[in-house]
Motif scaffolding. Structure first.
Motif, PDB file in Angstrom:
ATOM      1  N   LEU A 214      -8.039 -66.564  34.171  1.00 43.16           N
ATOM      2  CA  LEU A 214      -6.836 -65.817  34.555  1.00 43.16           C
ATOM      3  C   LEU A 214      -6.061 -66.540  35.641  1.00 43.16           C
ATOM      4  O   LEU A 214      -6.658 -67.077  36.580  1.00 43.16           O
ATOM      5  N   GLN A 215      -4.741 -66.527  35.533  1.00 38.88           N
ATOM      6  CA  GLN A 215      -3.874 -67.007  36.607  1.00 38.88           C
ATOM      7  C   GLN A 215      -3.021 -65.833  37.064  1.00 38.88           C
ATOM      8  O   GLN A 215      -2.253 -65.260  36.283  1.00 38.88           O
ATOM      9  N   PHE A 216      -3.177 -65.456  38.326  1.00 45.09           N
ATOM     10  CA  PHE A 216      -2.443 -64.327  38.890  1.00 45.09           C
ATOM     11  C   PHE A 216      -1.060 -64.778  39.349  1.00 45.09           C
ATOM     12  O   PHE A 216      -0.853 -65.952  39.678  1.00 45.09           O
ATOM     13  N   GLU A 217      -0.136 -63.841  39.378  1.00 40.65           N
ATOM     14  CA  GLU A 217       1.227 -64.169  39.809  1.00 40.65           C
ATOM     15  C   GLU A 217       1.275 -64.648  41.249  1.00 40.65           C
ATOM     16  O   GLU A 217       2.164 -65.412  41.628  1.00 40.65           O
ATOM     17  N   ASN A 218       0.309 -64.210  42.081  1.00 40.48           N
ATOM     18  CA  ASN A 218       0.284 -64.643  43.482  1.00 40.48           C
ATOM     19  C   ASN A 218      -0.372 -66.007  43.668  1.00 40.48           C
ATOM     20  O   ASN A 218      -0.546 -66.463  44.792  1.00 40.48           O
ATOM     21  N   GLY A 219      -0.749 -66.661  42.563  1.00 37.27           N
ATOM     22  CA  GLY A 219      -1.335 -67.995  42.631  1.00 37.27           C
ATOM     23  C   GLY A 219      -2.844 -68.034  42.550  1.00 37.27           C
ATOM     24  O   GLY A 219      -3.426 -69.109  42.346  1.00 37.27           O
ATOM     25  N   ALA A 220      -3.521 -66.905  42.708  1.00 36.84           N
ATOM     26  CA  ALA A 220      -4.978 -66.889  42.628  1.00 36.84           C
ATOM     27  C   ALA A 220      -5.436 -67.205  41.206  1.00 36.84           C
ATOM     28  O   ALA A 220      -4.734 -66.922  40.228  1.00 36.84           O
ATOM     29  N   LEU A 221      -6.615 -67.801  41.110  1.00 40.45           N
ATOM     30  CA  LEU A 221      -7.231 -68.106  39.822  1.00 40.45           C
ATOM     31  C   LEU A 221      -8.454 -67.222  39.640  1.00 40.45           C
ATOM     32  O   LEU A 221      -9.176 -66.940  40.604  1.00 40.45           O
ATOM     33  N   GLY A 222      -8.703 -66.791  38.393  1.00 43.30           N
ATOM     34  CA  GLY A 222      -9.818 -65.887  38.172  1.00 43.30           C
ATOM     35  C   GLY A 222     -10.576 -66.171  36.898  1.00 43.30           C
ATOM     36  O   GLY A 222     -10.055 -66.790  35.961  1.00 43.30           O
ATOM     37  N   THR A 223     -11.825 -65.726  36.870  1.00 43.53           N
ATOM     38  CA  THR A 223     -12.631 -65.749  35.655  1.00 43.53           C
ATOM     39  C   THR A 223     -13.173 -64.337  35.418  1.00 43.53           C
ATOM     40  O   THR A 223     -13.463 -63.605  36.368  1.00 43.53           O
ATOM     41  N   LEU A 224     -13.308 -63.986  34.151  1.00 46.91           N
ATOM     42  CA  LEU A 224     -13.900 -62.704  33.776  1.00 46.91           C
ATOM     43  C   LEU A 224     -14.774 -62.949  32.562  1.00 46.91           C
ATOM     44  O   LEU A 224     -14.280 -63.407  31.518  1.00 46.91           O
ATOM     45  N   SER A 225     -16.063 -62.662  32.691  1.00 44.89           N
ATOM     46  CA  SER A 225     -17.010 -62.835  31.590  1.00 44.89           C
ATOM     47  C   SER A 225     -17.567 -61.479  31.197  1.00 44.89           C
ATOM     48  O   SER A 225     -17.920 -60.673  32.065  1.00 44.89           O
ATOM     49  N   GLY A 226     -17.653 -61.231  29.877  1.00 40.82           N
ATOM     50  CA  GLY A 226     -18.161 -59.944  29.432  1.00 40.82           C
ATOM     51  C   GLY A 226     -18.923 -60.039  28.130  1.00 40.82           C
ATOM     52  O   GLY A 226     -18.606 -60.868  27.273  1.00 40.82           O
ATOM     53  N   SER A 227     -19.936 -59.200  27.986  1.00 37.27           N
ATOM     54  CA  SER A 227     -20.687 -59.106  26.740  1.00 37.27           C
ATOM     55  C   SER A 227     -21.429 -57.778  26.704  1.00 37.27           C
ATOM     56  O   SER A 227     -21.915 -57.295  27.730  1.00 37.27           O
ATOM     57  N   ASP A 228     -21.530 -57.200  25.494  1.00 34.40           N
ATOM     58  CA  ASP A 228     -22.334 -55.984  25.329  1.00 34.40           C
ATOM     59  C   ASP A 228     -23.673 -56.292  24.662  1.00 34.40           C
ATOM     60  O   ASP A 228     -24.369 -55.394  24.199  1.00 34.40           O
ATOM     61  N   ALA A 229     -24.040 -57.593  24.634  1.00 31.09           N
ATOM     62  CA  ALA A 229     -25.260 -58.003  23.937  1.00 31.09           C
ATOM     63  C   ALA A 229     -26.188 -58.814  24.832  1.00 31.09           C
ATOM     64  O   ALA A 229     -27.014 -59.579  24.342  1.00 31.09           O
ATOM     65  N   THR A 230     -26.077 -58.664  26.151  1.00 32.18           N
ATOM     66  CA  THR A 230     -26.877 -59.456  27.081  1.00 32.18           C
ATOM     67  C   THR A 230     -27.840 -58.564  27.863  1.00 32.18           C
ATOM     68  O   THR A 230     -27.645 -57.347  27.965  1.00 32.18           O
ATOM     69  N   THR A 231     -28.850 -59.195  28.422  1.00 34.87           N
ATOM     70  CA  THR A 231     -29.764 -58.514  29.343  1.00 34.87           C
ATOM     71  C   THR A 231     -29.458 -59.032  30.738  1.00 34.87           C
ATOM     72  O   THR A 231     -29.813 -60.168  31.086  1.00 34.87           O
ATOM     73  N   ALA A 232     -28.729 -58.245  31.526  1.00 39.30           N
ATOM     74  CA  ALA A 232     -28.227 -58.719  32.820  1.00 39.30           C
ATOM     75  C   ALA A 232     -27.924 -57.529  33.724  1.00 39.30           C
ATOM     76  O   ALA A 232     -27.625 -56.434  33.245  1.00 39.30           O
ATOM     77  N   PRO A 233     -27.963 -57.739  35.057  1.00 40.03           N
ATOM     78  CA  PRO A 233     -27.696 -56.643  35.999  1.00 40.03           C
ATOM     79  C   PRO A 233     -26.276 -56.621  36.543  1.00 40.03           C
ATOM     80  O   PRO A 233     -26.002 -55.868  37.469  1.00 40.03           O
ATOM     81  N   TRP A 234     -25.363 -57.461  36.000  1.00 41.54           N
ATOM     82  CA  TRP A 234     -24.047 -57.601  36.609  1.00 41.54           C
ATOM     83  C   TRP A 234     -22.984 -56.895  35.787  1.00 41.54           C
ATOM     84  O   TRP A 234     -22.668 -57.288  34.673  1.00 41.54           O
ATOM     85  N   GLY A 235     -22.419 -55.856  36.353  1.00 39.37           N
ATOM     86  CA  GLY A 235     -21.357 -55.113  35.687  1.00 39.37           C
ATOM     87  C   GLY A 235     -21.093 -53.833  36.454  1.00 39.37           C
ATOM     88  O   GLY A 235     -21.982 -53.288  37.108  1.00 39.37           O
ATOM     89  N   TRP A 236     -19.866 -53.358  36.379  1.00 44.03           N
ATOM     90  CA  TRP A 236     -19.479 -52.183  37.160  1.00 44.03           C
ATOM     91  C   TRP A 236     -20.396 -51.004  36.897  1.00 44.03           C
ATOM     92  O   TRP A 236     -20.805 -50.298  37.816  1.00 44.03           O
ATOM     93  N   ASP A 237     -20.743 -50.779  35.637  1.00 44.62           N
ATOM     94  CA  ASP A 237     -21.544 -49.599  35.301  1.00 44.62           C
ATOM     95  C   ASP A 237     -22.926 -49.655  35.935  1.00 44.62           C
ATOM     96  O   ASP A 237     -23.447 -48.634  36.388  1.00 44.62           O
ATOM     97  N   GLN A 238     -23.539 -50.844  35.980  1.00 38.32           N
ATOM     98  CA  GLN A 238     -24.846 -50.973  36.616  1.00 38.32           C
ATOM     99  C   GLN A 238     -24.755 -50.994  38.135  1.00 38.32           C
ATOM    100  O   GLN A 238     -25.650 -50.510  38.826  1.00 38.32           O
ATOM    101  N   ASN A 239     -23.683 -51.573  38.663  1.00 38.74           N
ATOM    102  CA  ASN A 239     -23.621 -51.869  40.094  1.00 38.74           C
ATOM    103  C   ASN A 239     -22.964 -50.786  40.933  1.00 38.74           C
ATOM    104  O   ASN A 239     -23.317 -50.598  42.099  1.00 38.74           O
TER     105      ASN A 239
END
Length: 347
Positions: A214-239
């Protein structure tokens, strides 16, 4: 004391059941009917009239407000029926399955003037309110990078509903749409999207995994990774501990890392990292823990909807605002197909 707001529910699935639980906790609301073409179980459980056809429900019960929580491909036609009937509407996300649909809904809402709130409920979370306050204060300086994660494993029964395996669903539209909306809300508008998507893990017609740049209008750069098929503790619903239906809550794990020139913030922990008097990687970082106000996102959203339905305040996210988030989903899918950066469509 004002009389209770008479609310009906359309869609008696997982989200509909959650909405009913919060409605029953709120003294200023009365649940008057539930419409669902497939089941009357929820209506029977709570002792309210059940309707197969929501239009008949609108005609016979005449609710003052309605919550729509039916399948994604029914969101827009159902919402249009409610707006045309003059009934204030809380429409679950995603707003629509396409921008073309979203534009139709925006036109109807503008023509009728009936209040419409879109259910991007995370915006109502006290954690998000505090994170937004910290960002607006300038404590992080100039935002430089944004990292977002939504990684989970949905059980196989989740996909028993055919619509969750078909176009109109997928991890982008069902899950990452929440993260894209929240990143917009916290960090500003997104100007450009690059993406890769895959359905290799589950083999359905829609993606189960996606990685966005992602490139934000304010110049910031971003990444977003998502999957519903992984075994992991990282995500809004878990955290964030927001959804009681999610078993593996990991409050010590972050799902967003917001890094600026003067400081960084982990969310939902609200850990603020900054230097002391001396700055630079040879010196220790200091950590301060932020504290959100009490309250839950879904309860706050419901109370806000009551105010919106009574025309006491504008919606925190209306159809046009939610359509800008939907435009990011469409941009990500186009970017994944064409393997190039895509600018989200203007409304």
């Amino acid at each position: 004391m004002s009389t209770p707001l008479r609310i009906a529910l359309i869609g008696a699935g997982v989200m509909g059941r959650q909405h009913v639980q919060y409605i029953r906790q709120e003294a200023g609301i009365e649940l008057v009917a539930i419409g669902d073409p497939f089941t009357s179980a929820l209506a029977d459980e709570y002792g309210v009239p059940a309707f197969v056809d929501h239009r008949r429900m609108l005609e016979q019960v005449r609710p003052e407000a309605v919550i729509i929580a039916n399948p994604n491909d029914r969101h827009v036609p159902t919402a249009i029926d409610c707006l045309e009937a003059g009934v204030a509407t809380l429409l679950e996300k995603p707003l629509a399955c396409s921008l073309e649909e979203a534009r139709r809904l925006i036109e109807v809402q503008a023509r009728t003037g009936v209040p419409l709130l879109v259910g991007h409920h995370r915006r109502h979370n006290p954690i998000v309110a505090e994170a937004r306050r910290i960002l607006a204060s300038g404590t992080l300086g100039r935002l430089v990078t944004v990292t977002g994660l939504w990684l989970a494993r949905k059980d196989e029964r989740y996909f028993d509903a055919a619509w969750r395996r078909e176009p109109g669903a997928g991890v982008l539209l069902i899950n990452l749409v929440h993260d894209l909306d929240l990143l917009r809300f916290l960090c500003g508008e997104i100007a450009s999207v690059q993406a890769l998507a895959s359905h290799a893990a589950r083999g359905f017609a829609v993606e189960d995994s996606a990685a966005l740049l992602l490139q934000f209008e304010n110049g910031a750069l971003g990444t977003l990774s998502g999957s519903d098929a992984t075994t992991a503790p990282w995500g809004w619903d878990q955290n964030a501990g927001e959804n009681p239906a999610v078993f593996a809550q990991q409050p010590e794990q972050p799902c967003y890392l917001l890094a600026g020139t003067k400081g960084s913030l982990s969310v939902p922990q609200l850990k603020l990292w900054r230097y002391g008097e001396e700055r630079g990687w040879h010196h220790p970082l200091l950590c301060r823990q932020g504290q959100p106000s009490p309250g839950s996102a879904m309860h706050n959203q419901l109370r806000h909807f009551v105010q919106v339905a009574r025309r006491e305040c504008p919606p925190i996210i209306d159809a046009a605002d939610a359509a800008r988030t939907l435009a990011l989903v469409e941009a990500a899918r186009q970017a994944a197909r064409e393997r190039r950066p895509v600018t989200p469509q203007a409304l």
